[in-house]
Design a protein around this motif. Structure first.
Motif, PDB file in Angstrom:
ATOM      1  N   ASP A   1       8.143 -84.267  59.833  1.00  0.00           N
ATOM      2  CA  ASP A   1       7.077 -86.047  59.400  1.00  0.00           C
ATOM      3  C   ASP A   1       6.013 -85.758  58.856  1.00  0.00           C
ATOM      4  O   ASP A   1       4.791 -85.316  58.396  1.00  0.00           O
ATOM      5  CB  ASP A   1       7.235 -86.415  60.713  1.00  0.00           C
ATOM      6  CG  ASP A   1       6.713 -86.217  62.013  1.00  0.00           C
ATOM      7  OD1 ASP A   1       5.082 -85.611  61.809  1.00  0.00           O
ATOM      8  OD2 ASP A   1       7.242 -86.028  63.095  1.00  0.00           O
ATOM      9  N   GLU A   2       5.303 -87.222  59.220  1.00  0.00           N
ATOM     10  CA  GLU A   2       4.091 -87.321  58.487  1.00  0.00           C
ATOM     11  C   GLU A   2       3.114 -86.705  59.329  1.00  0.00           C
ATOM     12  O   GLU A   2       2.464 -86.494  58.794  1.00  0.00           O
ATOM     13  CB  GLU A   2       3.716 -89.065  58.934  1.00  0.00           C
ATOM     14  CG  GLU A   2       2.320 -89.926  58.501  1.00  0.00           C
ATOM     15  CD  GLU A   2       2.268 -91.016  58.880  1.00  0.00           C
ATOM     16  OE1 GLU A   2       1.219 -91.148  58.914  1.00  0.00           O
ATOM     17  OE2 GLU A   2       3.680 -91.835  59.351  1.00  0.00           O
ATOM     18  N   HIS A   3       3.284 -86.071  60.496  1.00  0.00           N
ATOM     19  CA  HIS A   3       1.955 -85.807  61.151  1.00  0.00           C
ATOM     20  C   HIS A   3       2.385 -83.963  61.680  1.00  0.00           C
ATOM     21  O   HIS A   3       1.228 -83.542  62.205  1.00  0.00           O
ATOM     22  CB  HIS A   3       1.296 -86.380  63.097  1.00  0.00           C
ATOM     23  CG  HIS A   3       1.897 -88.044  62.877  1.00  0.00           C
ATOM     24  ND1 HIS A   3       0.294 -88.215  61.861  1.00  0.00           N
ATOM     25  CD2 HIS A   3       2.516 -88.438  63.077  1.00  0.00           C
ATOM     26  CE1 HIS A   3       0.514 -89.796  62.282  1.00  0.00           C
ATOM     27  NE2 HIS A   3       2.075 -89.964  62.583  1.00  0.00           N
TER      28      HIS A   3
ATOM     29  N   VAL B   1      -2.967 -81.306  58.825  1.00  0.00           N
ATOM     30  CA  VAL B   1      -4.644 -81.308  59.131  1.00  0.00           C
ATOM     31  C   VAL B   1      -4.697 -82.578  58.958  1.00  0.00           C
ATOM     32  O   VAL B   1      -6.227 -83.294  59.523  1.00  0.00           O
ATOM     33  CB  VAL B   1      -5.549 -80.832  57.917  1.00  0.00           C
ATOM     34  CG1 VAL B   1      -5.294 -79.184  58.737  1.00  0.00           C
ATOM     35  CG2 VAL B   1      -5.015 -81.170  56.174  1.00  0.00           C
ATOM     36  N   THR B   2      -3.771 -83.615  58.099  1.00  0.00           N
ATOM     37  CA  THR B   2      -4.383 -85.050  57.904  1.00  0.00           C
ATOM     38  C   THR B   2      -4.329 -85.593  59.347  1.00  0.00           C
ATOM     39  O   THR B   2      -4.364 -87.150  59.359  1.00  0.00           O
ATOM     40  CB  THR B   2      -3.171 -85.715  57.103  1.00  0.00           C
ATOM     41  OG1 THR B   2      -1.707 -85.418  57.124  1.00  0.00           O
ATOM     42  CG2 THR B   2      -3.890 -85.131  55.365  1.00  0.00           C
ATOM     43  N   ALA B   3      -3.063 -85.065  60.087  1.00  0.00           N
ATOM     44  CA  ALA B   3      -2.542 -86.032  61.347  1.00  0.00           C
ATOM     45  C   ALA B   3      -3.996 -86.005  62.316  1.00  0.00           C
ATOM     46  O   ALA B   3      -4.152 -85.455  64.072  1.00  0.00           O
ATOM     47  CB  ALA B   3      -1.625 -84.765  62.777  1.00  0.00           C
ATOM     48  N   ARG B   4      -4.709 -86.035  62.024  1.00  0.00           N
ATOM     49  CA  ARG B   4      -6.376 -85.423  62.739  1.00  0.00           C
ATOM     50  C   ARG B   4      -6.428 -87.030  64.885  1.00  0.00           C
ATOM     51  O   ARG B   4      -7.154 -85.462  65.392  1.00  0.00           O
ATOM     52  CB  ARG B   4      -7.596 -85.989  61.915  1.00  0.00           C
ATOM     53  CG  ARG B   4      -8.108 -85.655  60.478  1.00  0.00           C
ATOM     54  CD  ARG B   4      -8.999 -85.704  60.427  1.00  0.00           C
ATOM     55  NE  ARG B   4      -9.920 -84.973  58.982  1.00  0.00           N
ATOM     56  CZ  ARG B   4      -9.559 -84.107  58.165  1.00  0.00           C
ATOM     57  NH1 ARG B   4      -9.699 -83.859  59.518  1.00  0.00           N
ATOM     58  NH2 ARG B   4     -10.217 -84.814  57.716  1.00  0.00           N
ATOM     59  N   VAL B   5      -6.231 -87.417  64.545  1.00  0.00           N
ATOM     60  CA  VAL B   5      -6.273 -88.182  65.499  1.00  0.00           C
ATOM     61  C   VAL B   5      -5.242 -86.994  66.664  1.00  0.00           C
ATOM     62  O   VAL B   5      -5.564 -87.279  67.942  1.00  0.00           O
ATOM     63  CB  VAL B   5      -5.270 -89.830  65.873  1.00  0.00           C
ATOM     64  CG1 VAL B   5      -4.312 -90.204  65.351  1.00  0.00           C
ATOM     65  CG2 VAL B   5      -5.542 -90.624  67.302  1.00  0.00           C
ATOM     66  N   PHE B   6      -4.005 -86.749  66.555  1.00  0.00           N
ATOM     67  CA  PHE B   6      -3.586 -85.795  67.153  1.00  0.00           C
ATOM     68  C   PHE B   6      -4.244 -84.850  67.544  1.00  0.00           C
ATOM     69  O   PHE B   6      -4.821 -83.848  68.424  1.00  0.00           O
ATOM     70  CB  PHE B   6      -1.769 -85.952  66.387  1.00  0.00           C
ATOM     71  CG  PHE B   6      -1.530 -86.648  66.553  1.00  0.00           C
ATOM     72  CD1 PHE B   6      -0.601 -87.384  67.987  1.00  0.00           C
ATOM     73  CD2 PHE B   6      -1.555 -87.423  65.283  1.00  0.00           C
ATOM     74  CE1 PHE B   6       0.098 -88.518  67.531  1.00  0.00           C
ATOM     75  CE2 PHE B   6      -0.333 -88.637  65.185  1.00  0.00           C
ATOM     76  CZ  PHE B   6       0.045 -89.159  66.112  1.00  0.00           C
ATOM     77  N   ILE B   7      -4.430 -84.469  66.418  1.00  0.00           N
ATOM     78  CA  ILE B   7      -5.350 -82.655  66.687  1.00  0.00           C
ATOM     79  C   ILE B   7      -6.849 -82.961  67.769  1.00  0.00           C
ATOM     80  O   ILE B   7      -6.746 -81.909  68.035  1.00  0.00           O
ATOM     81  CB  ILE B   7      -5.973 -82.222  65.086  1.00  0.00           C
ATOM     82  CG1 ILE B   7      -4.728 -81.917  64.272  1.00  0.00           C
ATOM     83  CG2 ILE B   7      -7.069 -80.871  65.258  1.00  0.00           C
ATOM     84  CD1 ILE B   7      -4.715 -81.736  63.284  1.00  0.00           C
TER      85      ILE B   7
ATOM     86  N   TYR C   1       1.080 -88.462  73.830  1.00  0.00           N
ATOM     87  CA  TYR C   1       1.506 -87.695  72.762  1.00  0.00           C
ATOM     88  C   TYR C   1       2.852 -88.302  72.859  1.00  0.00           C
ATOM     89  O   TYR C   1       3.053 -88.459  72.499  1.00  0.00           O
ATOM     90  CB  TYR C   1       1.332 -86.235  73.473  1.00  0.00           C
ATOM     91  CG  TYR C   1       0.145 -85.462  72.692  1.00  0.00           C
ATOM     92  CD1 TYR C   1      -0.275 -85.602  70.636  1.00  0.00           C
ATOM     93  CD2 TYR C   1      -0.655 -85.393  73.368  1.00  0.00           C
ATOM     94  CE1 TYR C   1      -1.352 -84.935  70.417  1.00  0.00           C
ATOM     95  CE2 TYR C   1      -2.431 -84.465  72.714  1.00  0.00           C
ATOM     96  CZ  TYR C   1      -1.949 -84.575  71.808  1.00  0.00           C
ATOM     97  OH  TYR C   1      -3.168 -84.251  71.353  1.00  0.00           O
ATOM     98  N   ASP C   2       3.595 -88.063  74.331  1.00  0.00           N
ATOM     99  CA  ASP C   2       4.823 -88.806  74.199  1.00  0.00           C
ATOM    100  C   ASP C   2       5.130 -90.163  73.962  1.00  0.00           C
ATOM    101  O   ASP C   2       5.982 -90.254  73.193  1.00  0.00           O
ATOM    102  CB  ASP C   2       5.547 -88.597  75.674  1.00  0.00           C
ATOM    103  CG  ASP C   2       5.940 -87.319  76.017  1.00  0.00           C
ATOM    104  OD1 ASP C   2       5.742 -86.524  75.548  1.00  0.00           O
ATOM    105  OD2 ASP C   2       5.350 -87.528  77.246  1.00  0.00           O
ATOM    106  N   ALA C   3       4.126 -90.985  73.959  1.00  0.00           N
ATOM    107  CA  ALA C   3       4.074 -92.217  73.264  1.00  0.00           C
ATOM    108  C   ALA C   3       3.338 -92.324  72.128  1.00  0.00           C
ATOM    109  O   ALA C   3       4.676 -93.636  71.516  1.00  0.00           O
ATOM    110  CB  ALA C   3       3.371 -93.417  74.481  1.00  0.00           C
ATOM    111  N   ASN C   4       2.838 -91.575  71.082  1.00  0.00           N
ATOM    112  CA  ASN C   4       2.331 -91.597  69.990  1.00  0.00           C
ATOM    113  C   ASN C   4       3.118 -90.853  68.755  1.00  0.00           C
ATOM    114  O   ASN C   4       3.066 -90.892  68.140  1.00  0.00           O
ATOM    115  CB  ASN C   4       1.054 -91.127  69.963  1.00  0.00           C
ATOM    116  CG  ASN C   4       0.440 -93.534  71.149  1.00  0.00           C
ATOM    117  OD1 ASN C   4       0.939 -93.846  70.350  1.00  0.00           O
ATOM    118  ND2 ASN C   4       0.126 -93.070  71.722  1.00  0.00           N
ATOM    119  N   PHE C   5       3.809 -89.789  69.361  1.00  0.00           N
ATOM    120  CA  PHE C   5       4.211 -88.595  68.126  1.00  0.00           C
ATOM    121  C   PHE C   5       5.235 -88.261  68.861  1.00  0.00           C
ATOM    122  O   PHE C   5       5.861 -88.007  69.420  1.00  0.00           O
ATOM    123  CB  PHE C   5       2.888 -87.152  69.241  1.00  0.00           C
ATOM    124  CG  PHE C   5       2.789 -86.260  67.950  1.00  0.00           C
ATOM    125  CD1 PHE C   5       2.507 -85.926  66.856  1.00  0.00           C
ATOM    126  CD2 PHE C   5       3.522 -84.899  68.420  1.00  0.00           C
ATOM    127  CE1 PHE C   5       1.787 -85.207  66.389  1.00  0.00           C
ATOM    128  CE2 PHE C   5       3.859 -83.592  67.579  1.00  0.00           C
ATOM    129  CZ  PHE C   5       2.533 -83.978  66.667  1.00  0.00           C
TER     130      PHE C   5
END
Length: 161
Positions: free
Chosen positions: A151-153, A113-119, A84-88
Motif C-alpha cells: 500500500d502507500e506506506h 521510507v516515504t511513510a515518515r509519520v509512521f516511522i 497506528y490502528d486508526a491510521n495505518f
C-alpha cells in the motif's frame, strides 16, 4: 498522548538499536543519517521460535503481555498502538492470507521510507526496548523479498531463500 522527541528520552532513557549484517543496519542514535534505500524494518536481531525476526511492535507487545512495562510505558504503548490502528492499514484486514504461514511463510512488514509519520513514532517503542535491554535493529533494504502486499506506506514481503 505523549509527544515524541526530547521528552521521550526522559521517559525511556533514550535508545540505541543494535545489530550487524544484512543490507544496511543503523546501530547508533536516533536515525540521523538514513541510507538511500526504499524500505526499513525494525526487528529483533535474533530469530524467534518460528524462525522469523519479531518486529518492533511485537517485541514491545511481548513486554506488555509479560507485565514488564511501567505505567508510563504502557500508556505510551496503548495510545500509540491505537493511533497506528486508526491510521495505518493492517494488511491482514485487506488480505487475510498475507500472514498465513502456509501461503506466505515468514511474511514480514517493511515501512516505505516515504511513510515518515509512521516511522517517526517508532522511536518511542525503541526507547522502551532499550530500557528493558531488548535488542532491536533498524534494517534498510532495496529489495527485502517478494512483495505479497503493498500500500502507500508499507510492503509485506516473503524473504528470498
Amino acid at each position: 498522548m505523549l509527544e515524541l522527541g526530547a521528552s521521550m528520552q526522559g521517559l525511556f532513557g533514550g535508545r540505541t538499536p543494535s545489530g550487524t549484517g544484512d543490507v544496511s543496519r543503523e546501530t547508533s542514535g536516533l536515525r540521523s543519517a538514513r541510507p538511500s534505500l526504499p524500505f526499513v524494518r525494525f526487528q529483533s536481531p535474533t530469530r524467534n521460535e518460528r524462525g522469523t525476526f519479531t518486529g518492533v511492535f511485537g517485541l514491545v507487545n511481548g513486554l506488555a503481555r509479560a507485565g514488564r512495562l511501567t505505567a508510563e510505558q504502557e500508556a505510551f504503548r496503548r495510545a500509540n498502538n491505537d493511533w497506528y490502528d486508526a491510521n495505518f492499514t493492517n494488511p491482514a484486514h485487506t488480505d487475510p492470507s498475507v500472514y498465513d504461514v502456509d501461503v506466505n511463510p515468514g511474511a514480514a512488514a517493511w515501512f516505505k521510507v516515504t511513510a515518515r509519520v509512521f516511522i517517526e513514532r517508532v522511536d518511542g517503542y525503541l526507547s522502551i526496548l532499550e530500557t528493558h535491554g531488548v535488542p532491536c535493529e533498524e534494517v534498510w533494504s532495496a529489495d527485502p523479498g517478494v512483495i505479497v502486499y503493498e500500500d502507500e506506506h508499507q510492503v509485506v514481503v516473503v524473504a528470498g531463500q
